[in-house]
Design an enzyme around this catalytic site. Structure first.
Site, PDB file in Angstrom:
ATOM      1  N   HIS A 252      12.858 -38.411  57.919  1.00  0.00           N
ATOM      2  CA  HIS A 252      11.483 -37.834  57.715  1.00  0.00           C
ATOM      3  C   HIS A 252      12.307 -37.206  56.183  1.00  0.00           C
ATOM      4  O   HIS A 252      12.723 -36.721  56.008  1.00  0.00           O
ATOM      5  CB  HIS A 252      10.656 -36.622  58.504  1.00  0.00           C
ATOM      6  CG  HIS A 252       9.690 -37.151  57.936  1.00  0.00           C
ATOM      7  ND1 HIS A 252       9.033 -36.467  56.850  1.00  0.00           N
ATOM      8  CD2 HIS A 252       8.578 -38.037  58.107  1.00  0.00           C
ATOM      9  CE1 HIS A 252       7.534 -37.036  56.558  1.00  0.00           C
ATOM     10  NE2 HIS A 252       7.809 -38.547  57.812  1.00  0.00           N
ATOM     11  N   GLU A 307       7.355 -41.400  64.742  1.00  0.00           N
ATOM     12  CA  GLU A 307       7.152 -42.964  65.476  1.00  0.00           C
ATOM     13  C   GLU A 307       7.956 -43.008  67.055  1.00  0.00           C
ATOM     14  O   GLU A 307       7.297 -43.915  67.483  1.00  0.00           O
ATOM     15  CB  GLU A 307       7.421 -43.623  64.282  1.00  0.00           C
ATOM     16  CG  GLU A 307       7.646 -43.775  62.672  1.00  0.00           C
ATOM     17  CD  GLU A 307       5.930 -44.369  62.125  1.00  0.00           C
ATOM     18  OE1 GLU A 307       5.664 -44.042  63.332  1.00  0.00           O
ATOM     19  OE2 GLU A 307       5.685 -44.019  61.022  1.00  0.00           O
TER      20      GLU A 307
HETATM   21  N1  ACO Z   1      19.680 -42.589  61.394  1.00  0.00           N
HETATM   22  C1  ACO Z   1      20.769 -42.605  60.873  1.00  0.00           C
HETATM   23  N2  ACO Z   1      21.378 -41.846  59.438  1.00  0.00           N
HETATM   24  C2  ACO Z   1      19.879 -41.579  58.915  1.00  0.00           C
HETATM   25  C3  ACO Z   1      18.568 -41.350  59.435  1.00  0.00           C
HETATM   26  C4  ACO Z   1      18.492 -42.211  61.201  1.00  0.00           C
HETATM   27  N3  ACO Z   1      17.004 -41.810  61.422  1.00  0.00           N
HETATM   28  N4  ACO Z   1      17.410 -40.953  58.819  1.00  0.00           N
HETATM   29  C5  ACO Z   1      18.460 -40.398  57.887  1.00  0.00           C
HETATM   30  N5  ACO Z   1      19.886 -40.813  57.646  1.00  0.00           N
HETATM   31  C6  ACO Z   1      21.163 -40.630  56.817  1.00  0.00           C
HETATM   32  C7  ACO Z   1      21.389 -41.582  55.724  1.00  0.00           C
HETATM   33  O1  ACO Z   1      21.761 -42.414  56.263  1.00  0.00           O
HETATM   34  C8  ACO Z   1      21.779 -40.617  55.208  1.00  0.00           C
HETATM   35  O2  ACO Z   1      23.209 -40.750  55.525  1.00  0.00           O
HETATM   36  P1  ACO Z   1      24.315 -40.372  53.840  1.00  0.00           P
HETATM   37  O3  ACO Z   1      23.955 -39.526  53.275  1.00  0.00           O
HETATM   38  O4  ACO Z   1      25.673 -40.475  54.784  1.00  0.00           O
HETATM   39  O5  ACO Z   1      24.390 -41.621  53.391  1.00  0.00           O
HETATM   40  C9  ACO Z   1      21.514 -38.884  54.673  1.00  0.00           C
HETATM   41  O6  ACO Z   1      21.151 -39.649  56.418  1.00  0.00           O
HETATM   42  C10 ACO Z   1      19.808 -39.359  53.431  1.00  0.00           C
HETATM   43  O7  ACO Z   1      19.521 -40.246  53.721  1.00  0.00           O
HETATM   44  P2  ACO Z   1      18.316 -40.650  52.742  1.00  0.00           P
HETATM   45  O8  ACO Z   1      17.704 -42.059  52.996  1.00  0.00           O
HETATM   46  O9  ACO Z   1      18.331 -39.424  51.942  1.00  0.00           O
HETATM   47  O10 ACO Z   1      17.064 -39.754  53.501  1.00  0.00           O
HETATM   48  P3  ACO Z   1      15.677 -40.009  53.597  1.00  0.00           P
HETATM   49  O11 ACO Z   1      14.795 -38.356  53.598  1.00  0.00           O
HETATM   50  O12 ACO Z   1      15.174 -40.785  52.082  1.00  0.00           O
HETATM   51  O13 ACO Z   1      14.896 -40.905  54.919  1.00  0.00           O
HETATM   52  C11 ACO Z   1      13.551 -42.174  55.885  1.00  0.00           C
HETATM   53  C12 ACO Z   1      13.637 -40.774  55.497  1.00  0.00           C
HETATM   54  C13 ACO Z   1      13.089 -42.502  55.423  1.00  0.00           C
HETATM   55  C14 ACO Z   1      12.177 -41.560  57.033  1.00  0.00           C
HETATM   56  C15 ACO Z   1      15.258 -42.105  57.075  1.00  0.00           C
HETATM   57  O14 ACO Z   1      15.195 -41.296  57.811  1.00  0.00           O
HETATM   58  C16 ACO Z   1      15.212 -43.729  57.798  1.00  0.00           C
HETATM   59  O15 ACO Z   1      15.072 -44.258  57.677  1.00  0.00           O
HETATM   60  N6  ACO Z   1      14.227 -43.046  59.468  1.00  0.00           N
HETATM   61  C17 ACO Z   1      14.600 -44.210  60.046  1.00  0.00           C
HETATM   62  C18 ACO Z   1      13.066 -45.075  59.987  1.00  0.00           C
HETATM   63  C19 ACO Z   1      12.074 -43.609  60.187  1.00  0.00           C
HETATM   64  O16 ACO Z   1      12.199 -44.038  61.532  1.00  0.00           O
HETATM   65  N7  ACO Z   1      11.075 -43.878  59.738  1.00  0.00           N
HETATM   66  C20 ACO Z   1      10.042 -43.470  59.912  1.00  0.00           C
HETATM   67  C21 ACO Z   1       9.852 -41.705  58.844  1.00  0.00           C
HETATM   68  S1  ACO Z   1       7.835 -41.224  59.855  1.00  0.00           S
HETATM   69  C22 ACO Z   1       6.965 -42.194  58.637  1.00  0.00           C
HETATM   70  O17 ACO Z   1       7.272 -42.642  57.487  1.00  0.00           O
HETATM   71  C23 ACO Z   1       5.083 -42.467  59.384  1.00  0.00           C
END
Ligand code: ACO
Length: 366
Positions: A252, A307
């Site tokens: 998140h 989610e």
């Molecule tokens: N699975 C695998 N790796 C992940 C995940 C995940 N779900 N979430 C974050 N990471 C990793 C990224 O790959 C990244 O790794 P790296 O530094 O080696 O490249 C690191 O964690 C940081 O990622 P960011 O994209 O900077 O994190 P951000 O805070 O922008 O992401 C987000 C938040 C978009 C929700 C992300 O966690 C994600 O895509 N999750 C999966 C989709 C999801 O479940 N969305 C629903 C969110 S809840 C809502 O919107 C109501």
């Protein structure tokens, strides 16, 4: 040439305070979500969506509240009937809200009455669309049922099982409001121009339609389906992360602790018998995913998000996965409209600055 623009800029407005609100506190460090001060866990256990919506609109906790689904004008049914069969539910809902605005012409400033009417209208419209695309006729709302139960009734034509109605109502409570997320901010920008509530909500639906905002629960279902069983989960997750993919339902932007909405929805899902096998697998897969993600992404705290268990509840009450994002939009109507009321009450046109990085002044070629 003017001096270089040195004003602060944060891509995506990350970390920028763009307003003040009394509606919700999203505390990412401690994993807390409060609506007007009340913790989400208590609201789910002891409240209903009708009460929560009134709380958001009026600021007062009503000891009881009733919010039935609204009537469906003939013009809306005609519009939904005319949509192509492959129309995605979010497009159908956005179109219906737009037509509701043309029919009712809500004036600025928005009122709690307009908020109530629009929040009540949309479940009827979405249920009508879902039936029409399946070759069935829309069903008139049942005034005695609250919104979540009424939505299930208008989808199926049968009075819903009380446990399913309660579970969907809890999901609506959890989805009602969540700070300055992209769709809420969109709604506030639109209402700040003194445009109307229907335009603000139609715009918000457009923002929520984007897959990284409102699309995750559908993907959670697909993901568990692809894994097939908990035995396959570890290999599946390692391969997916190895390919640079995200595991849906985890991570998140704001929460670094376990998402409090996931805690609340998990306990609701545990009471839904129809989803018991699916849930048992989801719980096992969650443990594996948390362990593997902690190992593969040690630099990032990645916990379960709302989610993951939203998918369990929505599956458990029998909704088809392609309706999940639009069902989330139904719940979020409460927060969008409450934000519009709050914005209009102390309005200032939202109009940020942009840094120009194009060519310096020059003349057109001769
Ligand atoms: N699975 C695998 N790796 C992940 C995940 C995940 N779900 N979430 C974050 N990471 C990793 C990224 O790959 C990244 O790794 P790296 O530094 O080696 O490249 C690191 O964690 C940081 O990622 P960011 O994209 O900077 O994190 P951000 O805070 O922008 O992401 C987000 C938040 C978009 C929700 C992300 O966690 C994600 O895509 N999750 C999966 C989709 C999801 O479940 N969305 C629903 C969110 S809840 C809502 O919107 C109501």
């Amino acid at each position: 040439m003017p001096d270089p623009d040195t004003r602060a800029y944060s891509p995506g407005l990350e970390g920028v305070v763009a307003g003040e609100t009394e509606l919700s506190l999203v505390d990412g460090e401690q994993g807390r979500l409060l609506y007007r001060g009340y913790p989400i866990g208590q609201l789910v256990e002891r409240g209903t969506f009708a009460q929560v919506a009134e709380l958001l609109w009026s600021g007062e906790w009503p000891t009881q509240a009733h919010l039935p689904a609204g009537p469906l004008p003939e013009e809306v049914i005609a519009l939904l009937r005319g949509l192509p069969a492959e129309t995605v539910p979010m497009d159908a809902l956005r179109s219906a809200v737009s037509l509701w605005g043309a029919l009712t012409r809500p004036q600025w400033p928005p009122t709690a009455e307009q908020a109530r009417a629009l929040t009540a209208f949309s479940p009827s419209a979405l249920a009508a669309f879902a039936r029409l695309r399946g070759g069935q006729e829309p069903i008139e709302p049942d005034e005695s049922l609250d919104l979540a139960a009424g939505f299930l009734y208008q989808l199926t034509g049968e009075r819903p099982d009380p446990a399913a109605a309660r579970a969907l109502d809890a999901y609506f409570v959890v989805g009602a409001e969540h700070g300055f997320n992209a769709s809420t901010f969109t709604a506030r920008v639109i209402i700040s121009t003194r445009s109307d509530l229907a335009s603000a909500v139609a715009g918000a639906i457009g923002a929520l339609k984007g897959p990284i905002h409102g699309g995750a629960p559908t993907e959670v279902v697909n993901q568990l389906h692809e894994m097939g069983s908990a035995d396959q989960a570890e290999r599946w997750i390692r391969e997916a992360v190895g390919r640079g993919e995200r595991i849906m339902g985890f991570g998140h932007r704001v929460y670094r602790a376990y998402d409090p909405r996931a805690v609340a929805l998990r306990s609701v899902a545990e009471r839904l018998t129809g989803v018991a096998d699916w849930l048992a697998m989801a719980v096992q897969v969650e443990d594996i995913a948390l362990r593997v993600l902690a190992e593969l992404k040690p630099h990032r705290v990645i916990k379960t998000n709302v989610e993951y268990y939203a998918a369990a509840v929505l599956q458990g009450v029998g909704l088809p996965p392609d309706l999940f994002p639009a069902t989330f939009a139904l719940a979020r109507h409460a927060g969008w409209t409450a934000n519009c009321l709050e914005q209009a009450a102390a309005n200032r046109l939202i109009r940020p600055a942009v840094r120009y990085v194009g060519p310096a002044e020059r003349s057109l070629p001769a």
